[in-house]
Scaffold this motif. Structure first.
Motif, PDB file in Angstrom:
ATOM      1  N   LEU A 284       2.956  -6.784  -8.057  1.00  0.00           N
ATOM      2  CA  LEU A 284       3.036  -5.456  -7.683  1.00  0.00           C
ATOM      3  C   LEU A 284       4.110  -5.386  -8.695  1.00  0.00           C
ATOM      4  N   ASN A 285       4.274  -3.695  -8.492  1.00  0.00           N
ATOM      5  CA  ASN A 285       5.442  -2.888  -9.517  1.00  0.00           C
ATOM      6  C   ASN A 285       6.453  -2.991  -8.561  1.00  0.00           C
ATOM      7  N   THR A 286       6.240  -3.130  -7.422  1.00  0.00           N
ATOM      8  CA  THR A 286       7.368  -2.018  -6.134  1.00  0.00           C
ATOM      9  C   THR A 286       8.230  -3.160  -5.990  1.00  0.00           C
ATOM     10  N   GLY A 287       8.550  -4.258  -6.832  1.00  0.00           N
ATOM     11  CA  GLY A 287      10.018  -4.544  -6.557  1.00  0.00           C
ATOM     12  C   GLY A 287      10.325  -5.426  -5.537  1.00  0.00           C
ATOM     13  N   GLY A 288       9.066  -5.450  -4.767  1.00  0.00           N
ATOM     14  CA  GLY A 288      10.194  -5.751  -3.120  1.00  0.00           C
ATOM     15  C   GLY A 288      10.187  -5.000  -1.573  1.00  0.00           C
ATOM     16  N   ASP A 289      10.449  -3.210  -2.898  1.00  0.00           N
ATOM     17  CA  ASP A 289      10.822  -2.500  -1.579  1.00  0.00           C
ATOM     18  C   ASP A 289       9.763  -1.668  -0.979  1.00  0.00           C
ATOM     19  N   ILE A 290      10.016  -2.113   0.288  1.00  0.00           N
ATOM     20  CA  ILE A 290       9.009  -1.878   1.458  1.00  0.00           C
ATOM     21  C   ILE A 290       8.460  -0.759   1.899  1.00  0.00           C
ATOM     22  N   SER A 291       9.451   0.090   1.175  1.00  0.00           N
ATOM     23  CA  SER A 291       9.334   1.750   1.770  1.00  0.00           C
ATOM     24  C   SER A 291       8.401   2.358   0.658  1.00  0.00           C
ATOM     25  N   LYS A 292       7.970   1.156  -0.339  1.00  0.00           N
ATOM     26  CA  LYS A 292       6.969   1.957  -1.908  1.00  0.00           C
ATOM     27  C   LYS A 292       5.825   1.225  -1.508  1.00  0.00           C
ATOM     28  N   VAL A 293       4.518   1.833  -1.496  1.00  0.00           N
ATOM     29  CA  VAL A 293       3.982   2.233  -1.125  1.00  0.00           C
ATOM     30  C   VAL A 293       2.551   1.029  -2.110  1.00  0.00           C
ATOM     31  N   ALA A 294       2.728  -0.284  -2.146  1.00  0.00           N
ATOM     32  CA  ALA A 294       1.603  -1.120  -3.202  1.00  0.00           C
ATOM     33  C   ALA A 294       1.024  -1.514  -3.098  1.00  0.00           C
ATOM     34  N   ALA A 295      -0.053  -1.011  -2.178  1.00  0.00           N
ATOM     35  CA  ALA A 295      -1.813  -0.841  -2.738  1.00  0.00           C
ATOM     36  C   ALA A 295      -2.755  -0.052  -1.526  1.00  0.00           C
ATOM     37  N   THR A 296      -3.363   0.871  -1.759  1.00  0.00           N
ATOM     38  CA  THR A 296      -4.372   1.878  -0.884  1.00  0.00           C
ATOM     39  C   THR A 296      -5.787   1.532  -0.850  1.00  0.00           C
ATOM     40  N   LEU A 297      -6.223   1.418   0.147  1.00  0.00           N
ATOM     41  CA  LEU A 297      -8.023   0.842   0.303  1.00  0.00           C
ATOM     42  C   LEU A 297      -8.139   2.574   1.275  1.00  0.00           C
ATOM     43  N   GLU A 298      -9.402   3.442   0.649  1.00  0.00           N
ATOM     44  CA  GLU A 298      -9.701   4.234   1.257  1.00  0.00           C
ATOM     45  C   GLU A 298     -11.786   3.775   1.449  1.00  0.00           C
ATOM     46  N   SER A 299     -11.971   5.187   2.568  1.00  0.00           N
ATOM     47  CA  SER A 299     -13.230   4.847   3.205  1.00  0.00           C
ATOM     48  C   SER A 299     -13.506   6.359   2.334  1.00  0.00           C
ATOM     49  N   PRO A 300     -14.446   6.901   1.690  1.00  0.00           N
ATOM     50  CA  PRO A 300     -14.815   8.656   1.121  1.00  0.00           C
ATOM     51  C   PRO A 300     -16.170   9.251   1.954  1.00  0.00           C
ATOM     52  N   LYS A 301     -16.603   8.075   3.182  1.00  0.00           N
ATOM     53  CA  LYS A 301     -17.344   8.578   3.991  1.00  0.00           C
ATOM     54  C   LYS A 301     -16.473   8.504   4.806  1.00  0.00           C
ATOM     55  N   THR A 302     -15.492   7.109   6.103  1.00  0.00           N
ATOM     56  CA  THR A 302     -14.677   8.063   6.992  1.00  0.00           C
ATOM     57  C   THR A 302     -13.225   9.043   7.188  1.00  0.00           C
ATOM     58  N   GLY A 303     -13.170   8.390   5.324  1.00  0.00           N
ATOM     59  CA  GLY A 303     -11.735   9.324   5.640  1.00  0.00           C
ATOM     60  C   GLY A 303     -10.439   8.456   5.945  1.00  0.00           C
ATOM     61  N   ILE A 304     -10.621   7.339   6.928  1.00  0.00           N
ATOM     62  CA  ILE A 304      -9.836   6.953   6.088  1.00  0.00           C
ATOM     63  C   ILE A 304      -8.693   5.684   5.544  1.00  0.00           C
ATOM     64  N   VAL A 305      -7.940   5.936   5.091  1.00  0.00           N
ATOM     65  CA  VAL A 305      -7.246   5.302   5.046  1.00  0.00           C
ATOM     66  C   VAL A 305      -6.265   4.384   4.934  1.00  0.00           C
ATOM     67  N   LEU A 306      -5.712   3.690   4.713  1.00  0.00           N
ATOM     68  CA  LEU A 306      -5.167   1.863   4.926  1.00  0.00           C
ATOM     69  C   LEU A 306      -3.519   1.956   4.034  1.00  0.00           C
ATOM     70  N   ASP A 307      -2.971   2.605   3.765  1.00  0.00           N
ATOM     71  CA  ASP A 307      -1.556   1.929   2.697  1.00  0.00           C
ATOM     72  C   ASP A 307      -0.938   0.605   3.099  1.00  0.00           C
ATOM     73  N   GLU A 312       6.768  -8.624  -0.821  1.00  0.00           N
ATOM     74  CA  GLU A 312       6.589  -9.533  -1.033  1.00  0.00           C
ATOM     75  C   GLU A 312       6.338  -8.939  -2.618  1.00  0.00           C
ATOM     76  N   PRO A 313       6.027 -10.074  -3.563  1.00  0.00           N
ATOM     77  CA  PRO A 313       6.264  -9.346  -5.221  1.00  0.00           C
ATOM     78  C   PRO A 313       4.649  -9.902  -5.656  1.00  0.00           C
ATOM     79  N   GLY A 314       3.635 -10.396  -4.718  1.00  0.00           N
ATOM     80  CA  GLY A 314       1.979 -10.403  -4.787  1.00  0.00           C
ATOM     81  C   GLY A 314       1.339  -9.816  -3.861  1.00  0.00           C
ATOM     82  N   MET A 315       0.320  -9.437  -4.595  1.00  0.00           N
ATOM     83  CA  MET A 315      -0.709  -9.098  -3.520  1.00  0.00           C
ATOM     84  C   MET A 315      -2.406 -10.068  -4.228  1.00  0.00           C
ATOM     85  N   GLN A 316      -3.299 -10.563  -2.749  1.00  0.00           N
ATOM     86  CA  GLN A 316      -4.483 -10.958  -3.903  1.00  0.00           C
ATOM     87  C   GLN A 316      -4.961 -10.248  -2.914  1.00  0.00           C
TER      88      GLN A 316
END
Length: 380
Positions: A284-307, A312-316
């Motif tokens: 991750l580019n965020t460097g452990g800064d929890i104020s920064k978005v690490a990843a975003t997942l979005e459904s175009p169908k429902t409009g539900i967004v998860l940030d 942590e330094p990584g994400m699987q």
């Protein structure tokens, strides 16, 4: 062992507990029956705990494996959707081999060849995944009953003592995990741990997110963004090679919103062949800064967004490649191939054997602390 284990399950079905935050009766808003989560394992009682906030969001968690069982959030039309996969009863969580929604430990992801050293002492672990140790071994934290303290309508504390030698790991490890449901529809997970011997710790959550709120739908069209310029490649046994490579000009580049299914079956890219799709750790580019978005997942169908936010330094990112239509989940729906996406915040896989990577070593007198936030919103 199996007879004792299942006898404990049967005996435990005789008692019932009360969760004061649950809706009237035993049914939660997501349709779960609390009675189906009440049993006893190894002398500990299991239950279903319901967190709510003023915005109307509901999160259900069982202290068996610290599992998030359901998450009810509104879609773009204001209709509530359950956006995580799981089961309707504690029996299914126990008898079906799975890690749906689980708290993973002592070590999330893989340890190469099931072995590592600390201070010259070698430790051998169960090899439960292509010759490696995955998610803490055969009896990781996902199979343990945590002591639960429902602090308030929106806060649940889970604690567990992982004893010295459990699954081969050294040290008595005292673990505390706090789930907080905020007013702005965010699930904040705080991990803490202390040990009396040098050990390794890498805790994460393994929720299977379904952004359509429909277990019959696949993740093909969901848009994923991962703020990472690099990733850690794997070999054919899903073990990290020790390299850190650029995502530039590869199917691993999610720096702009990209449909999960756009490149997942690219057979010309070795990493997707090795992982049978996406099952990799991103740096991750965020460097452990929890104020920064690490990843975003979005459904175009429902409009539900998860940030996703994390210290942590990584994400699987795991795209459900091993979902084979054999697990019958909530409401009797069979979970088909790639009907979910997992975003597991972590140190990099096999860090104990790759000394240049962020350490997972915890020593007496130190405190392991990690935090991840799953924040939900709607894009109309």
């Amino acid at each position: 062992m199996k007879k004792t284990f299942f006898a404990a399950i049967a005996a435990g079905m005789l008692f019932a507990a009360c969760n004061p935050t649950a809706p009237v009766g035993n049914l939660t808003e997501s349709g779960l029956d609390k009675k189906n989560f009440e049993t006893e394992l190894n002398g500990k009682k299991t239950d279903l705990y319901v967190l709510t906030n003023p915005s109307g969001m509901e999160v259900c968690i069982t202290n068996y494996g610290g599992r998030i069982v359901s998450v009810m959030v509104p879609d773009k039309e204001g209709k509530k959707k359950d956006v995580v996969l799981g089961f309707d009863s504690i029996h299914d969580y126990i008898t079906i081999s799975n890690n749906y929604g689980a708290l993973i430990g002592r070590y999330g992801n893989r340890i190469g060849n099931g072995t590592f050293e600390i201070d010259g002492n070698k430790y051998d672990l169960p090899k439960n995944n292509f010759g490696h140790t995955l998610h803490g071994g055969n009896r990781g934290f996902d199979t343990q009953v945590f002591d639960a303290n429902l602090v308030s309508d929106n806060v649940l504390e889970l604690t567990y003592l992982s004893k010295d030698g459990e699954e081969g790991f050294p040290g008595n490890l005292n673990v505390k995990v706090t789930y907080i449901l905020s007013e702005d529809n965010a699930i904040q997970i705080k991990y803490e741990a202390e040990t009396d011997k040098p050990t390794v710790v890498n805790l994460t959550n393994h929720s299977y997110f379904n952004m359509d709120g429909d277990p019959n739908s696949t993740n093909t069209d969901w848009l994923l963004t991962i703020h990472a310029d690099q990733y850690t490649p794997i070999d054919s046994t899903f073990m990290t090679t020790g390299e850190i490579l650029t995502v530039e000009s590869t199917p691993m580049d999610f720096r702009t919103p990209t449909a999960i299914g756009a490149r997942i079956d690219d057979a010309t890219f070795t990493q997707l062949v090795n992982g049978k799709g996406y099952d990799h750790n991103w740096v991750l580019n965020t460097g452990g800064d929890i104020s920064k978005v690490a990843a975003t997942l979005e459904s175009p169908k429902t409009g539900i967004v998860l940030d996703v936010y994390t210290t942590e330094p990584g994400m699987q990112f795991y795209a459900g490649n091993f979902m084979e239509g054999t697990d019958k989940g909530k409401k009797g729906i069979v979970y088909k191939h790639r009907t979910a996406a997992c975003l597991e915040t972590q140190k990099y896989p096999d860090t104990p054997n790759k000394k240049d990577w962020p350490t997972t070593t915890l020593r007496p007198g130190e405190k392991y602390q990690s935090e991840t936030i799953f924040k939900f919103s709607v894009k109309k």
